[in-house]
Enzyme design. Structure first.
Site, PDB file in Angstrom:
ATOM      1  CG  ASN A 199      -0.267  -0.056   2.535  1.00 11.31           C
ATOM      2  OD1 ASN A 199       0.845   0.462   2.702  1.00 11.31           O
ATOM      3  ND2 ASN A 199      -0.891  -0.680   3.515  1.00 11.31           N
ATOM      4  CD  GLU A 202       2.225  -2.561   3.425  1.00 12.81           C
ATOM      5  OE1 GLU A 202       1.772  -3.257   4.367  1.00 12.81           O
ATOM      6  OE2 GLU A 202       1.914  -2.747   2.230  1.00 12.81           O
ATOM      7  CG  ASP A 272      -5.533  -9.838   4.432  1.00 16.61           C
ATOM      8  OD1 ASP A 272      -4.325  -9.636   4.264  1.00 16.61           O
ATOM      9  OD2 ASP A 272      -6.077  -9.850   5.551  1.00 16.61           O
TER      10      ASP A 272
END
Length: 492
Positions: A199, A202, A272
């Protein structure tokens, strides 16, 4: 979409997500905090467990490798994993407790989260069982997902190695693509991955930029491609929340995908869902750009749910159907107006057509070559009934909605329009393109609509094909019994 027959291995930090929910009507007299009158509690697999849960709900045979403690939370987690139809290859550790997150909700809003965890590298008694489980479950998998939450499973050992690097080595020998949901500043353990899915936070962290930094598009591309080259990644999918996603690959134009979010309830577990849907599509034979578009649609469903919630196959298919309001997807009346607008600007219209059942490099090459011949590329897409008449009752593999949405996700394509006839003759007359494009396996005199286009002073181009690429070949690989399929030419 249909992922039956697809198996994917998920390895990573497994945790138990617990929820305590109730009504909030007053503030505590003991401290300035809300009082939650407990009405409901439940537990679900979290972390890597939620990735596997998403896969299972999509119809994928999910195999889960990770650590749980020898405790009540571990037993609850394993029971939940089994109930989801996930193959349980979890290792019981006697040296650490099960990682768990307890969320307290009032009126559906998260008020507090309690984390129980021990972050430490794997011990010898934990490492070997995990490596053995991976080796046992790897055969028959179409992809591997590394779900790194930084809880210890992938931390480097004293010898400098890591379980992640071990899995990467096994995957390379087996020829299985690895997709990684990364964590931290050191991505060297993921070296050689087919795709990483950070993302924005990150991505900024690994690039050494401060939180909240906003590099421009050129700088962002430079950083993404630099990471790919540094660590040998084939591609990087940057997830940007309400700004959508961007798929980067060194030497290729970035593929930008607009967010599919309509109303956000909870972003927990959205990453996820993204990597699960992406891996399912890739393992099922879709191209990366098309797979990213599907993952984006799945994420839009996930964030509309409260808590860590998976996306079922029916929900994904419905989201893809609703995605037909994509601005590149047209009914014929709306397309006529758009064509008039483009022509007023003096833009050159290119047309091609096909079934585009399972998009592959041959399709991408054809569409890119076609787009280069003008300013706007219109793609005529055979409707499902038309495909069945041409290819037989087992086709199409994907329905017309999914095929149209995937085409619309491609940068080369400006408009997609369905036609129900066996040939695009009528549609070509409606579009009246300046350039008509087919593959070089045709002769100009055999191209439907060529006489009409040439008669108006237009051009017909036969573009080069990519050897060895065909939907029929992909179908035969997925279904060996389909050897008697009717065939569909080089690229349809």
């Amino acid at each position: 979409m249909d992922f039956s027959g697809t198996a994917i291995l998920v390895a990573g930090d497994v945790m138990l997500d617990r929820y305590l929910a109730g009504d909030v009507a007053r503030i505590s007299p003991e401290a300035p905090v809300p009082v939650v009158r407990l009405e409901k509690r439940w537990s679900v697999p979290g972390g890597a467990g939620n990735v596997a849960r998403n896969l299972s709900r999509l119809g994928v045979a999910a195999r889960l490798v990770g650590l749980v403690g020898d405790d009540a939370e571990g037993r609850t987690l394993r029971a939940a994993v089994t109930a989801e139809g996930i193959e349980d290859a979890l290792t019981v550790s006697h040296d650490r407790a099960t990682t768990s997150k307890t969320r307290i909700l009032g009126h559906g809003q998260q008020l507090l989260r309690l984390d129980e965890e021990r972050v430490a590298p794997l011990g010898p008694g934990e490492l070997e069982p995990l490596k053995s489980a991976v080796a046992r479950l790897l055969p028959g998998c179409g992809a591997i997902i590394i779900s790194d939450y930084g809880k210890g499973v992938f931390l480097r050992r004293e010898d400098g190695g890591s379980l992640c690097a071990d899995i990467m080595a096994q995957a390379k020998v087996a020829g299985i693509p690895v997709l990684v949901d990364p964590k931290g500043k050191d991505w060297s353990s993921y070296a050689g991955a087919a795709c990483v899915t950070p993302n924005t936070a990150e991505f900024l962290e690994v690039c050494g930029l401060p939180a909240g930094a906003r590099p421009d598009a050129a700088k962002r591309r430079e950083l993404a491609e630099g990471l790919c080259r540094q660590y040998g990644f084939a591609r990087l999918l940057l997830t940007r929340g309400p700004r959508g996603m961007i798929l980067y690959a060194p030497g290729e134009e970035p593929v930008r995908i607009r967010a599919a979010v309509r109303e956000v309830a909870d972003v927990s577990g959205a990453g996820d869902t993204v990597i699960a849907a992406l891996a399912a599509c890739v393992a099922g034979g879709l191209g990366w750009a098309e797979s990213a578009a599907v993952a984006n649609a799945a994420a839009g469903v996930a964030v509309g749910k409260a808590g860590t919630a998976p996306v079922a196959l029916a929900e994904l298919n419905e989201a893809l159907r609703q995605g037909m309001d994509n601005p590149k997807l047209f009914a014929l009346p709306a397309l006529r107006h758009k064509l008039e607008e483009w022509r007023r600007r003096g833009e050159r219209i290119v047309f091609t057509n096909g079934c585009f059942d399972l998009l592959h490099p041959g399709h991408i090459s054809l569409l890119r070559q076609a787009a280069a011949l003008g300013d706007r590329l219109v793609v005529g897409l055979n409707a499902d009934a038309s495909v069945r008449r041409l290819k037989g009752p087992e086709r199409p593999i994907q329905n017309e909605t999914s095929r149209a949405l995937l085409l619309a996700a491609l940068q080369a394509v400006d408009a997609v329009v369905l036609f129900g006839e066996d040939t695009p003759e009528r549609l070509i007359h409606e579009v009246a393109p300046d350039v008509l494009v087919k593959g070089s396996d045709y002769r100009v005199e055999n191209v439907v609509g060529a006489d009409f286009v040439l008669g108006r002073g237009g051009e017909v181009h036969l573009v080069d094909l990519v050897d060895g690429c065909s939907t029929t070949g992909l179908v035969r690989k997925m279904r060996p019994a389909a050897a008697g399929d009717t065939g569909d030419g080089a690229h349809a």
